[in-house]
Design a protein around this motif. Structure first.
Motif, PDB file in Angstrom:
ATOM      1  N   ASN A 175      12.205 -14.302  31.613  1.00 23.07           N
ATOM      2  CA  ASN A 175      13.268 -14.216  32.772  1.00 23.07           C
ATOM      3  C   ASN A 175      14.336 -15.112  32.577  1.00 23.07           C
ATOM      4  OD1 ASN A 175      12.182 -16.849  33.309  1.00 23.07           O
ATOM      5  ND2 ASN A 175      10.768 -16.325  34.824  1.00 23.07           N
ATOM      6  N   THR A 176      15.260 -15.280  33.468  1.00 19.18           N
ATOM      7  CA  THR A 176      16.526 -16.220  33.362  1.00 19.18           C
ATOM      8  C   THR A 176      15.861 -17.763  33.157  1.00 19.18           C
ATOM      9  OG1 THR A 176      16.769 -16.154  35.864  1.00 19.18           O
ATOM     10  CG2 THR A 176      18.003 -14.598  34.425  1.00 19.18           C
ATOM     11  N   GLY A 206      15.385  -7.579  38.609  1.00 18.97           N
ATOM     12  CA  GLY A 206      16.064  -9.113  38.291  1.00 18.97           C
ATOM     13  C   GLY A 206      16.426  -8.870  36.805  1.00 18.97           C
ATOM     14  N   PHE A 207      16.699 -10.070  36.349  1.00 16.82           N
ATOM     15  CA  PHE A 207      17.544 -10.121  35.087  1.00 16.82           C
ATOM     16  C   PHE A 207      16.428 -10.831  34.052  1.00 16.82           C
ATOM     17  CE2 PHE A 207      20.975 -10.381  38.267  1.00 16.82           C
ATOM     18  CZ  PHE A 207      21.763  -9.645  37.967  1.00 16.82           C
ATOM     19  N   TYR A 208      16.395  -9.929  32.928  1.00 14.60           N
ATOM     20  CA  TYR A 208      15.740 -10.611  31.770  1.00 14.60           C
ATOM     21  C   TYR A 208      16.321 -10.540  30.390  1.00 14.60           C
ATOM     22  CZ  TYR A 208      12.032  -9.550  35.209  1.00 14.60           C
ATOM     23  OH  TYR A 208      11.130  -9.495  36.341  1.00 14.60           O
ATOM     24  N   ARG A 209      15.869 -11.490  29.669  1.00 11.16           N
ATOM     25  CA  ARG A 209      16.598 -11.802  28.427  1.00 11.16           C
ATOM     26  C   ARG A 209      15.538 -11.394  27.276  1.00 11.16           C
ATOM     27  NH1 ARG A 209      19.200 -17.794  29.220  1.00 11.16           N
ATOM     28  NH2 ARG A 209      20.691 -17.166  30.895  1.00 11.16           N
ATOM     29  N   VAL A 210      15.945 -10.570  26.325  1.00 12.64           N
ATOM     30  CA  VAL A 210      15.042 -10.252  25.046  1.00 12.64           C
ATOM     31  C   VAL A 210      15.658 -10.890  23.865  1.00 12.64           C
ATOM     32  CG1 VAL A 210      14.318  -8.585  23.772  1.00 12.64           C
ATOM     33  CG2 VAL A 210      14.524  -8.098  26.162  1.00 12.64           C
ATOM     34  N   TYR A 211      15.074 -11.971  23.279  1.00 14.57           N
ATOM     35  CA  TYR A 211      15.171 -12.704  22.049  1.00 14.57           C
ATOM     36  C   TYR A 211      14.549 -12.111  20.868  1.00 14.57           C
ATOM     37  CZ  TYR A 211      16.771 -16.464  25.357  1.00 14.57           C
ATOM     38  OH  TYR A 211      17.492 -16.930  26.387  1.00 14.57           O
ATOM     39  N   GLY A 212      15.351 -12.108  19.727  1.00 12.77           N
ATOM     40  CA  GLY A 212      14.621 -11.676  18.602  1.00 12.77           C
ATOM     41  C   GLY A 212      14.355 -12.866  17.712  1.00 12.77           C
ATOM     42  N   ALA A 213      13.298 -12.788  17.037  1.00 16.29           N
ATOM     43  CA  ALA A 213      12.612 -13.700  15.938  1.00 16.29           C
ATOM     44  C   ALA A 213      11.851 -12.995  14.933  1.00 16.29           C
ATOM     45  CB  ALA A 213      11.814 -14.481  16.675  1.00 16.29           C
ATOM     46  N   THR A 214      12.099 -13.703  13.728  1.00 13.50           N
ATOM     47  CA  THR A 214      11.128 -13.111  12.568  1.00 13.50           C
ATOM     48  C   THR A 214      10.131 -14.507  12.414  1.00 13.50           C
ATOM     49  OG1 THR A 214      12.982 -13.999  10.866  1.00 13.50           O
ATOM     50  CG2 THR A 214      12.779 -11.820  11.620  1.00 13.50           C
ATOM     51  N   TYR A 215       9.213 -14.176  11.498  1.00 10.68           N
ATOM     52  CA  TYR A 215       8.254 -15.324  11.518  1.00 10.68           C
ATOM     53  C   TYR A 215       7.057 -15.195  10.132  1.00 10.68           C
ATOM     54  CZ  TYR A 215       4.610 -12.526  13.861  1.00 10.68           C
ATOM     55  OH  TYR A 215       3.970 -11.332  13.977  1.00 10.68           O
ATOM     56  N   THR A 216       6.719 -16.158  10.122  1.00 11.24           N
ATOM     57  CA  THR A 216       5.437 -16.191   9.193  1.00 11.24           C
ATOM     58  C   THR A 216       4.277 -16.879   9.887  1.00 11.24           C
ATOM     59  OG1 THR A 216       5.880 -17.965   7.755  1.00 11.24           O
ATOM     60  CG2 THR A 216       6.771 -16.008   7.079  1.00 11.24           C
ATOM     61  N   GLY A 217       2.886 -16.652   9.309  1.00  6.54           N
ATOM     62  CA  GLY A 217       1.872 -17.109  10.017  1.00  6.54           C
ATOM     63  C   GLY A 217       1.743 -16.525  11.315  1.00  6.54           C
ATOM     64  N   ASN A 218       1.081 -17.215  12.236  1.00  8.75           N
ATOM     65  CA  ASN A 218       0.701 -16.463  13.443  1.00  8.75           C
ATOM     66  C   ASN A 218       1.467 -17.191  14.718  1.00  8.75           C
ATOM     67  OD1 ASN A 218      -2.034 -15.527  12.387  1.00  8.75           O
ATOM     68  ND2 ASN A 218      -2.687 -17.575  12.296  1.00  8.75           N
ATOM     69  N   TYR A 248      15.550   1.245  35.506  1.00 12.13           N
ATOM     70  CA  TYR A 248      15.215   1.254  36.853  1.00 12.13           C
ATOM     71  C   TYR A 248      13.423   1.006  36.877  1.00 12.13           C
ATOM     72  CZ  TYR A 248      19.826   2.517  37.620  1.00 12.13           C
ATOM     73  OH  TYR A 248      21.421   2.620  37.767  1.00 12.13           O
ATOM     74  N   VAL A 249      12.981  -0.071  37.406  1.00  9.84           N
ATOM     75  CA  VAL A 249      11.804  -0.308  37.350  1.00  9.84           C
ATOM     76  C   VAL A 249      10.995  -0.004  38.733  1.00  9.84           C
ATOM     77  CG1 VAL A 249      11.998  -1.999  35.707  1.00  9.84           C
ATOM     78  CG2 VAL A 249      12.001  -2.688  38.082  1.00  9.84           C
ATOM     79  N   GLY A 250       9.464   0.191  38.561  1.00 10.14           N
ATOM     80  CA  GLY A 250       8.416   0.118  39.724  1.00 10.14           C
ATOM     81  C   GLY A 250       8.413   1.637  40.244  1.00 10.14           C
ATOM     82  N   ASP A 251       8.892   2.597  39.291  1.00 11.12           N
ATOM     83  CA  ASP A 251       8.654   3.904  39.720  1.00 11.12           C
ATOM     84  C   ASP A 251       7.587   4.799  39.066  1.00 11.12           C
ATOM     85  OD1 ASP A 251      10.033   4.441  37.295  1.00 11.12           O
ATOM     86  OD2 ASP A 251      11.726   5.353  38.133  1.00 11.12           O
ATOM     87  N   GLN A 280      20.618  -8.913  27.490  1.00 11.25           N
ATOM     88  CA  GLN A 280      20.359  -8.993  28.993  1.00 11.25           C
ATOM     89  C   GLN A 280      19.845  -7.679  29.389  1.00 11.25           C
ATOM     90  OE1 GLN A 280      22.547 -11.676  31.431  1.00 11.25           O
ATOM     91  NE2 GLN A 280      22.662  -9.917  32.828  1.00 11.25           N
ATOM     92  N   ILE A 281      18.975  -7.752  30.283  1.00 10.50           N
ATOM     93  CA  ILE A 281      18.265  -6.428  30.633  1.00 10.50           C
ATOM     94  C   ILE A 281      18.111  -6.679  32.431  1.00 10.50           C
ATOM     95  CG2 ILE A 281      16.421  -4.834  30.916  1.00 10.50           C
ATOM     96  CD1 ILE A 281      17.492  -5.028  27.981  1.00 10.50           C
ATOM     97  N   ILE A 282      19.083  -5.696  32.838  1.00  8.11           N
ATOM     98  CA  ILE A 282      18.836  -5.606  34.540  1.00  8.11           C
ATOM     99  C   ILE A 282      17.798  -4.575  34.819  1.00  8.11           C
ATOM    100  CG2 ILE A 282      20.230  -5.189  36.313  1.00  8.11           C
ATOM    101  CD1 ILE A 282      23.002  -5.752  34.850  1.00  8.11           C
TER     102      ILE A 282
END
Length: 177
Positions: A71-72, A92-104, A43-46, A131-133
């Motif tokens: 966002n979607t 609204g609806f949001y997505r969280v992706y996971g990644a791993t990386y080297t470099g910048n 619950y956001v905005g509070d 998915q985050i609501i």
């Protein structure tokens, strides 16, 4: 060993020191919430923190996973590690992706995330997303939904036998619940 090898037919010498090169290919299998879910509501905005922690599986050792929040339409709204506070985001609806990386990291807020470029080095992106609501932080206690309400309302709360879920959108289009 190299010191016992003939390297040239003429004169040559070897230094007493060396450089170690370790090649690590980043990898990641799956991203979930800390509780193991692939969706969550906040619950956001509070003005209260709406931080959600994430975990990933199948990551390479010594590699910290990256959280890419979109966002979607896959427009990046934030980048973090470990957890993300959603309170400043719109309902609204949001997505969280996971990644791993080297470099910048090359990605920045406002970019469209298509999974093809993450960093200047090697990278891997999880096969799934969480998915985050983001629902309104001020929830109505009545059974009436006014024109200004957006997001999800559930009543009664707590649920006894039957619950009503109301979702109102201000624009036409497909909705996923």
């Amino acid at each position: 060993t190299l010191a016992n090898q003939t390297l040239a037919t003429g004169c040559y010498g070897l230094s007493d020191n060396y450089i170690s090169v370790n090649k690590t290919t980043p990898s990641i299998d799956e991203i979930t919430t800390l509780e193991g879910g692939t969706s969550a509501i906040t619950y956001v905005g509070d003005g209260e923190a709406d931080s959600i922690q994430f975990q990933v599986t199948g990551i390479s050792s010594n590699v910290e996973p990256l959280l890419i929040v979109t966002n979607t339409q896959r427009v990046i709204v934030g980048i973090a590690t470990g957890s993300y506070d959603f309170d400043a985001l719109s309902v609204g609806f949001y997505r969280v992706y996971g990644a791993t990386y080297t470099g910048n990291i090359i990605l920045k807020a406002g970019d469209v995330f298509d999974g093809t470029v993450v960093s200047t080095g090697c990278f891997d992106v999880a096969d799934n997303y969480v998915q985050i609501i983001c629902a309104p932080g001020v929830r109505s206690r009545s059974n009436d939904v006014t024109q200004n309400d957006t997001g999800i309302e559930m009543h009664p709360n707590p649920i006894q036998n039957i619950s009503n879920i109301v979702y109102q959108v201000l624009e036409s289009g497909a909705v996923q619940l």
